[in-house]
Design an enzyme around this catalytic site. Structure first.
Site, mmCIF file in Angstrom:
data_model
loop_
_atom_site.group_PDB
_atom_site.id
_atom_site.type_symbol
_atom_site.label_atom_id
_atom_site.label_comp_id
_atom_site.label_asym_id
_atom_site.label_seq_id
_atom_site.Cartn_x
_atom_site.Cartn_y
_atom_site.Cartn_z
ATOM 1 C CD GLU A 9 -3.005 -1.157 2.205
ATOM 2 O OE1 GLU A 9 -2.736 -0.529 3.257
ATOM 3 O OE2 GLU A 9 -4.061 -1.786 2.045
ATOM 4 C CG HIS A 63 -15.718 -7.048 6.909
ATOM 5 N ND1 HIS A 63 -15.365 -6.277 7.981
ATOM 6 C CD2 HIS A 63 -14.615 -7.086 6.111
ATOM 7 C CE1 HIS A 63 -14.112 -5.860 7.848
ATOM 8 N NE2 HIS A 63 -13.633 -6.345 6.729
ATOM 9 C CG HIS A 64 -15.130 -13.518 7.782
ATOM 10 N ND1 HIS A 64 -15.146 -14.752 7.166
ATOM 11 C CD2 HIS A 64 -16.318 -13.395 8.426
ATOM 12 C CE1 HIS A 64 -16.308 -15.351 7.426
ATOM 13 N NE2 HIS A 64 -17.032 -14.542 8.184
ATOM 14 C CD GLU A 65 -9.324 -6.915 9.534
ATOM 15 O OE1 GLU A 65 -8.289 -7.588 9.741
ATOM 16 O OE2 GLU A 65 -9.514 -6.262 8.493
ATOM 17 C CG HIS A 115 -9.636 -5.504 1.139
ATOM 18 N ND1 HIS A 115 -9.830 -4.131 1.056
ATOM 19 C CD2 HIS A 115 -10.435 -6.050 0.203
ATOM 20 C CE1 HIS A 115 -10.722 -3.873 0.109
ATOM 21 N NE2 HIS A 115 -11.113 -5.024 -0.418
ATOM 22 C CD GLU A 116 -6.279 -4.899 4.731
ATOM 23 O OE1 GLU A 116 -6.762 -3.812 4.406
ATOM 24 O OE2 GLU A 116 -6.986 -5.866 5.083
ATOM 25 C CD GLU A 144 -6.957 -2.774 0.352
ATOM 26 O OE1 GLU A 144 -7.320 -1.644 0.702
ATOM 27 O OE2 GLU A 144 -6.526 -3.627 1.153
ATOM 28 C CD GLU A 183 -8.121 1.203 2.940
ATOM 29 O OE1 GLU A 183 -9.120 0.921 3.629
ATOM 30 O OE2 GLU A 183 -7.115 0.486 2.866
#
Length: 707
Positions: A177, A417-419, A487-488, A506, A512
């Site tokens: 990022e 959503h699974h963070e 993501h990440e 992502e 963001e």
């Protein structure tokens, strides 16, 4: 003897004395004859390769090899025991993509190399030369004297022909990022510190290095892209920057410093070099996809493109809402979350989610993403905690069954959503229970996140352990007919062909960051040449309100684009998963511009890269899957320009209506950014449109058969 003859003999003698002595060499050409690639062994049995395009050197003789920890390495003392050449010219249809059908046409050289000093232990190096570039990998067949080994380092070299312009981000084991830097290769060491800005959970590589995909342009007009394909059971590769314009592989180590654990029969990912004298050809390349294996899923009917909105962007706008439900710190999963003191700003409430569902249903969207629905968000950021989320327990104000029944009644899905809080061990322990919970409650897609330092501690986002984790999640999700948007995660390498339910990632600096310091206007003219070479990105475009207040600082911030450029992203930033990321009320303020987002397709029959220059501009047209509808997007950097849109891709002999969403003359990325105009014109396949693009701006066009 003449002076000229003597000079030639001296020059020849100098060449013989200084050039490596080759004991074996074999050349292959691309199907269109524009490329030649040569494999050779020098007198010490060291493997080398080189690549030319239309007579120009792309990669000068460069070494190949794998160094092994606690064992004999695959570096030298090789002899060639076999070399075979074959050709392939086939087609295949992706489940979703930029093209309905992809041609896979290459000439292949497979060289078998043995080491007599190691009981004739052998490996293979496989080269595939396409009309758009080269892919090669190391293969380790199962054999008596080769079973388990540990990789200490990979010594793949890319010896470039000059000090090219390069579009790069610094090498890092944990994040992609960073903002892009444009420089000469020779300038990278001096810019490394400036480029390595502070980002959460970063682990910069100490020596000068860049991440892949790495995009370059030579002084004589060659565009060169280096990346990898088929990253499975192996660490991700960055590139060391060495003197003399040499790049070399740099693998992401694990917690004890090793780079990979291998068991035969096995192979490395492909190393890819895409080359052309036209920038448009780089974006059109399907080399990386072609080097990945076809999917083994027997049923792919449940994998579908998705256009969605979400309870997400409002978390980045100060004072709007928060992921967390309560105020307390020191929260554990074993706590009774119903006793938390509500903070009064929780975003994922029944009432708010139902409003998003209504908006999605009214405007033809497939799904609503909801972040912050589950317990655990109170205090995990900054705390290296193992068990933050259980992925099945909602906050008291989020009724899972009620909301899914309401969404189903409206023909809308909710995206889970699974963070994971980067605790991959915790996620794997709970994965089946979480996916069963999704299946029981009507969810068919999940956005996963890996914010923070990885657990198991000492591992990295881009290491072999985590590479295998992401694939495990995709494979396990397929068992439950669930699509994954990560993501990440590690940057993509075309694995959406093999695991088509891994619908998007992502893995780069996305929207963001417009709320966290802003993105340079050139950023999205570079991403198609870098991050998107590996696969579709969940960039989350569509921000209409360009003046923001960042949620952490309360400071003023702006989105560094025009509104029209946000529309263009739906075409220039390919993904079968596209979000209308802004708040519903902002779309209601601009209903005529919002119409393009409602209309634009997310899956395609054909794509046409009309004009492109990395760091400057990109213009792409696409035909909607199964429909006589075409869409065009164009973006530029901080400079205004006039784009050329040649519509010769349209069927001949027909008339069409083109609706153009464009910047007004006074618009720019930092002034009057919401000033746009919409006009309708009649066009045919002979039409050549000239369209103004404001500084940091863009335009979008929808084209339909004239009624």
């Amino acid at each position: 003897m003449s002076q000229l003859t003597l000079t030639r003999k001296i020059a020849l003698l100098f060449f013989i004395c200084t050039a490596p002595i080759m004991v074996f060499a074999q050349t292959i050409t691309s199907p269109d004859k524009n490329f030649t690639a040569q494999f050779s062994l020098d007198a010490n049995g060291v493997p080398l390769y080189q690549l030319n395009y239309k007579g120009k050197a792309v990669i000068k003789p460069s070494t190949l090899g794998i160094e092994v920890s606690k064992g004999a390495s695959f570096m030298d003392s090789f002899t060639v025991t076999n070399a075979t050449q074959t050709s392939s010219n086939t087609t295949w249809d992706p489940v979703m993509g930029e093209e309905k059908t992809i041609r896979n046409n290459y000439n292949e050289l497979v060289v078998t190399l043995a080491q007599a000093k190691n009981n004739n232990r052998y490996i293979r190096i496989r080269f595939r030369l396409f009309n758009d570039g080269l892919g090669f990998r190391y293969e380790f067949p199962k054999q008596a004297d080769l079973s388990y080994f540990v990789i200490k380092d990979e010594h793949t070299q890319f010896n470039l022909a000059g000090d090219h312009k390069i579009f790069w981000i610094p090498g890092d084991y944990d994040t992609n990022e960073y903002a892009y830097i444009t420089s000469k290769i020779s300038e990278i060491p001096g810019l490394q510190k400036k480029a390595t800005i502070e980002i959460n959970a970063q682990q910069p590589i100490p020596n000068p290095s860049v991440q892949t995909p790495s995009m370059m342009k030579s002084a004589d007009g060659l565009y060169i892209n280096i990346h990898e394909a088929g990253l499975i059971n192996y660490p991700a590769m960055s590139l060391n920057v060495e003197p003399g314009f040499k790049l070399s592989s740099h693998l992401t180590p694990d917690a004890v410093g090793n780079n990979g654990y291998m068991q035969t029969d096995t192979q490395t990912p492909w190393r890819t070099i895409v080359v052309s004298d036209k920038a448009t050809d780089i974006l059109a390349s399907k080399l990386i996809l072609n080097l990945n294996e076809p999917t083994k899923y027997k049923d792919v009917s449940w994998i579908k493109p998705v256009k969605y909105i979400g309870v997400w962007w409002e978390y980045f706008v100060a004072g709007k809402s928060t992921w967390a439900y309560g105020k307390e710190n020191n929260v554990k999963l074993t706590d009774d979350f119903s006793k938390l003191t509500p903070n009064g700003k929780h975003g994922a409430t029944n009432e708010r989610v139902m409003r998003y569902i209504d908006f999605a249903a009214k405007n033809g969207f497939d799904a609503v993403l909801v972040e912050g629905w589950n317990v655990g968000w109170e205090d995990w950021i900054g705390n290296w905690k193992e068990e933050v989320f259980d992925f099945v327990t909602p906050y008291p104000d989020f009724d899972v069954k009620k909301l899914n029944a309401y969404a189903a009644s409206k023909g809308v899905k909710i995206i889970m959503h699974h963070e994971t809080s980067a605790s991959a061990t915790n996620y794997e322990r709970r994965l089946d229970r979480a996916f069963q919970f999704m299946q029981d409650n009507g969810y068919n897609a999940v956005k996963t996140g890996y914010v923070g330092q990885i657990i198991p501690r000492g591992e990295h986002h881009d290491g072999q352990w985590m590479v295998n984790h992401y694939i495990h999640v995709a494979e396990r999700a397929a068992d439950y007919k669930i699509m994954v948007n990560s993501h990440e995660a590690v940057r993509p390498t075309g694995l959406n062909r093999t695991y088509p339910n891994w619908i998007a990632q992502e893995s780069a600096r996305g929207t963001e960051f417009e709320a966290m310091g802003g993105l340079a206007p050139e950023h999205t003219t570079i991403l198609p040449f870098t991050r998107l070479m590996g696969g579709p990105m969940d960039y989350t475009p569509g921000i209409f309100q360009t003046d923001l207040t960042y949620y952490k600082t309360g400071g003023n911030q702006r989105v560094n684009t025009t509104l029209a450029k946000q529309l263009a992203y739906y075409v220039t930033m390919y993904s079968p998963l596209q979000m209308a990321a802004d708040l519903p009320e902002n779309y209601e303020r601009f209903p005529d511009a919002f119409q393009f987002i409602k209309d634009v397709a997310v899956d395609w029959d054909n794509s046409y890269v009309l004009e492109a220059e990395p760091g400057d501009y990109v213009t792409i047209a696409r035909k909607a899957k199964g429909k006589d509808e075409w869409f065009v997007g164009s973006v530029t950097d901080e400079n205004s320009r006039t784009a050329t849109v040649n519509l010769n891709f349209l069927p001949k002999g027909q008339k069409f209506t083109a609706t153009i969403y464009a910047d007004k003359k006074d618009a720019s990325w930092n002034k009057n950014s919401q000033n746009y105009e919409i006009k309708t014109v009649e066009v045919t396949s002979k039409t050549n449109l000239k369209q103004f693009v404001a500084p940091g701006g863009g335009f979008a066009i929808s084209i339909r058969v004239k009624k």
